[in-house]
Write a protein that holds these residues in place. Structure first.
Motif, PDB file in Angstrom:
ATOM      1  N   GLY A   1      13.239  35.579  95.038  1.00  0.00           N
ATOM      2  CA  GLY A   1      13.399  36.529  93.947  1.00  0.00           C
ATOM      3  C   GLY A   1      14.513  37.507  94.217  1.00  0.00           C
ATOM      4  N   CYS A   2      14.946  38.190  93.169  1.00  0.00           N
ATOM      5  CA  CYS A   2      15.897  39.286  93.318  1.00  0.00           C
ATOM      6  C   CYS A   2      15.462  40.423  92.405  1.00  0.00           C
ATOM      7  N   ILE A   3      15.568  41.631  92.925  1.00  0.00           N
ATOM      8  CA  ILE A   3      15.192  42.827  92.182  1.00  0.00           C
ATOM      9  C   ILE A   3      16.448  43.411  91.554  1.00  0.00           C
ATOM     10  N   VAL A   4      16.349  43.724  90.267  1.00  0.00           N
ATOM     11  CA  VAL A   4      17.499  44.249  89.526  1.00  0.00           C
ATOM     12  C   VAL A   4      17.110  45.568  88.873  1.00  0.00           C
ATOM     13  N   GLY A   5      17.983  46.561  88.981  1.00  0.00           N
ATOM     14  CA  GLY A   5      17.684  47.863  88.417  1.00  0.00           C
ATOM     15  C   GLY A   5      18.783  48.392  87.527  1.00  0.00           C
ATOM     16  N   ARG A   6      19.736  49.106  88.122  1.00  0.00           N
ATOM     17  CA  ARG A   6      20.750  49.824  87.355  1.00  0.00           C
ATOM     18  C   ARG A   6      21.498  48.937  86.368  1.00  0.00           C
ATOM     19  N   ALA A   7      21.830  47.718  86.749  1.00  0.00           N
ATOM     20  CA  ALA A   7      22.597  46.850  85.850  1.00  0.00           C
ATOM     21  C   ALA A   7      21.862  46.617  84.537  1.00  0.00           C
ATOM     22  N   LEU A   8      20.540  46.487  84.602  1.00  0.00           N
ATOM     23  CA  LEU A   8      19.758  46.311  83.380  1.00  0.00           C
ATOM     24  C   LEU A   8      19.759  47.584  82.555  1.00  0.00           C
ATOM     25  N   TYR A   9      19.545  48.703  83.219  1.00  0.00           N
ATOM     26  CA  TYR A   9      19.454  49.966  82.492  1.00  0.00           C
ATOM     27  C   TYR A   9      20.778  50.372  81.856  1.00  0.00           C
ATOM     28  N   GLU A  10      21.883  49.968  82.475  1.00  0.00           N
ATOM     29  CA  GLU A  10      23.191  50.305  81.927  1.00  0.00           C
ATOM     30  C   GLU A  10      23.732  49.214  81.005  1.00  0.00           C
ATOM     31  N   GLY A  11      22.936  48.176  80.765  1.00  0.00           N
ATOM     32  CA  GLY A  11      23.324  47.137  79.821  1.00  0.00           C
ATOM     33  C   GLY A  11      24.449  46.227  80.285  1.00  0.00           C
ATOM     34  N   LYS A  12      24.582  46.066  81.608  1.00  0.00           N
ATOM     35  CA  LYS A  12      25.622  45.174  82.117  1.00  0.00           C
ATOM     36  C   LYS A  12      25.321  43.721  81.733  1.00  0.00           C
ATOM     37  N   PHE A  13      24.051  43.406  81.642  1.00  0.00           N
ATOM     38  CA  PHE A  13      23.595  42.110  81.134  1.00  0.00           C
ATOM     39  C   PHE A  13      22.133  42.281  80.763  1.00  0.00           C
ATOM     40  N   SER A  14      21.605  41.320  80.019  1.00  0.00           N
ATOM     41  CA  SER A  14      20.199  41.405  79.612  1.00  0.00           C
ATOM     42  C   SER A  14      19.321  40.703  80.638  1.00  0.00           C
ATOM     43  N   LEU A  15      18.083  41.142  80.728  1.00  0.00           N
ATOM     44  CA  LEU A  15      17.144  40.471  81.623  1.00  0.00           C
ATOM     45  C   LEU A  15      16.937  39.033  81.174  1.00  0.00           C
ATOM     46  N   ALA A  16      16.896  38.815  79.864  1.00  0.00           N
ATOM     47  CA  ALA A  16      16.699  37.456  79.346  1.00  0.00           C
ATOM     48  C   ALA A  16      17.796  36.526  79.845  1.00  0.00           C
ATOM     49  N   ASP A  17      19.041  37.007  79.847  1.00  0.00           N
ATOM     50  CA  ASP A  17      20.147  36.179  80.331  1.00  0.00           C
ATOM     51  C   ASP A  17      20.025  35.924  81.830  1.00  0.00           C
ATOM     52  N   ALA A  18      19.609  36.948  82.569  1.00  0.00           N
ATOM     53  CA  ALA A  18      19.463  36.787  84.018  1.00  0.00           C
ATOM     54  C   ALA A  18      18.354  35.799  84.345  1.00  0.00           C
ATOM     55  N   VAL A  19      17.246  35.879  83.634  1.00  0.00           N
ATOM     56  CA  VAL A  19      16.131  34.951  83.849  1.00  0.00           C
ATOM     57  C   VAL A  19      16.581  33.523  83.542  1.00  0.00           C
ATOM     58  N   GLU A  20      17.342  33.388  82.465  1.00  0.00           N
ATOM     59  CA  GLU A  20      17.820  32.052  82.077  1.00  0.00           C
ATOM     60  C   GLU A  20      18.774  31.493  83.122  1.00  0.00           C
ATOM     61  N   ARG A  21      19.661  32.330  83.638  1.00  0.00           N
ATOM     62  CA  ARG A  21      20.609  31.883  84.665  1.00  0.00           C
ATOM     63  C   ARG A  21      19.886  31.491  85.952  1.00  0.00           C
ATOM     64  N   ALA A  22      18.909  32.308  86.344  1.00  0.00           N
ATOM     65  CA  ALA A  22      18.153  31.998  87.565  1.00  0.00           C
ATOM     66  C   ALA A  22      17.380  30.703  87.404  1.00  0.00           C
ATOM     67  N   GLY A  23      16.806  30.500  86.224  1.00  0.00           N
ATOM     68  CA  GLY A  23      16.077  29.267  85.970  1.00  0.00           C
ATOM     69  C   GLY A  23      16.973  28.050  86.000  1.00  0.00           C
ATOM     70  N   ARG A  24      18.155  28.192  85.432  1.00  0.00           N
ATOM     71  CA  ARG A  24      19.111  27.080  85.427  1.00  0.00           C
ATOM     72  C   ARG A  24      19.536  26.739  86.848  1.00  0.00           C
ATOM     73  N   ALA A  25      19.788  27.777  87.671  1.00  0.00           N
ATOM     74  CA  ALA A  25      20.190  27.531  89.054  1.00  0.00           C
ATOM     75  C   ALA A  25      19.087  26.859  89.847  1.00  0.00           C
ATOM     76  N   SER A  26      17.845  27.290  89.606  1.00  0.00           N
ATOM     77  CA  SER A  26      16.714  26.732  90.342  1.00  0.00           C
ATOM     78  C   SER A  26      16.478  25.274  89.963  1.00  0.00           C
ATOM     79  N   ALA A  27      16.887  24.887  88.763  1.00  0.00           N
ATOM     80  CA  ALA A  27      16.662  23.516  88.303  1.00  0.00           C
ATOM     81  C   ALA A  27      17.681  22.527  88.841  1.00  0.00           C
ATOM     82  N   ARG A  28      18.747  23.052  89.461  1.00  0.00           N
ATOM     83  CA  ARG A  28      19.781  22.152  89.996  1.00  0.00           C
ATOM     84  C   ARG A  28      19.226  21.370  91.177  1.00  0.00           C
ATOM     85  N   PRO A  29      19.604  20.121  91.303  1.00  0.00           N
ATOM     86  CA  PRO A  29      19.127  19.309  92.437  1.00  0.00           C
ATOM     87  C   PRO A  29      19.707  19.801  93.755  1.00  0.00           C
TER      88      PRO A  29
END
Length: 243
Positions: free
Chosen positions: A215-243
């Protein structure tokens, strides 16, 4: 890899500190429970809470705010900050916290930490907060002469839920996580590692997902709108699905 949004509590408010400095605080909200609900709506499957007042006081402070968060979301919550005795561990477990994070006291009293981890298998997390590779204590106000890797190795045989590794120099900044130190820690221990500190862009999520962290803990970037949590979750899921 789980992307875990952080809610740091001070005076019942949602805040972020820059590099652990209590004099460099930004307030992001006055309703922690509502903030937790927002993160769950965007895909959070775990919430990371920090009792900043408790970290300084050495005892639970933001108990009401924590209870409100736990009661408002359907996902598990983990919490750290000032956990230095069994009564505090039990206070947070009784409040509904799934995992309690212990940092300072694990260094100060290793035998006590061992007994607590064995008494509460799978419920304690070792919080490794490091400044220049050395463990920081007392709400990051003091730096020890023990390395983070050494302390992690001492407790790697315990039934811990995880180790959270935070590079203080990166925490509360958007400069990117300390990938080398995080990877080195993962190689050192068999206990699951959660990375924390410095995530500032989606590419950082990709970089961490390439490491053997759970896991990774994210704080300031979310609060300052650098990216959305939904996008981060999707990216992490995509990376985890790679063989």
């Amino acid at each position: 890899m789980q992307v875990i949004p952080a809610i740091d509590l001070r005076g019942g408010l949602c805040v972020r500190l820059r590099q652990g400095d209590y004099d460099r605080e930004t307030v992001f909200g006055d309703d922690p429970a509502a903030m937790a609900g927002r993160w769950v709506s965007e895909g959070a499957t775990r919430i990371h809470l920090v009792d900043l007042d408790g970290a300084k006081a050495g005892k639970p402070v933001n108990v009401d705010a924590v209870r409100a968060v736990v009661q408002s979301v359907p996902v598990p919550c983990q919490l750290g900050g000032g956990v230095r005795d069994e009564k505090t561990i039990e206070t947070w477990l009784e409040a509904g916290i799934e995992r309690v994070i212990v940092g300072t006291q694990a260094l100060r009293d290793p035998s006590w930490f061992r007994s607590m981890a064995e008494k509460h298998p799978g419920r304690l997390v070792l919080g490794l907060d490091a400044r220049d590779g050395m463990v920081a204590t007392d709400g990051w106000l003091e730096t020890s002469n023990v390395s983070a890797a050494e302390l992690a190795g001492r407790f790697d045989d315990l039934p811990l839920a995880a180790i959270i590794y935070t590079d203080i120099a990166r925490d509360g900044t958007l400069e990117g996580p300390n990938l080398d130190a995080t990877a080195a820690l993962c190689r050192r221990v068999k206990t699951s590692v959660i990375a924390s500190g410095g995530v500032g862009e989606l590419a950082d999520v990709d970089r961490l997902a390439a490491l053997p962290v759970v896991g990774c803990i994210v704080g300031r970037a979310l609060y300052e709108g650098k990216f959305s949590l939904a996008d981060a979750v999707e990216r992490a899921g995509r990376a985890s699905a790679r063989p």
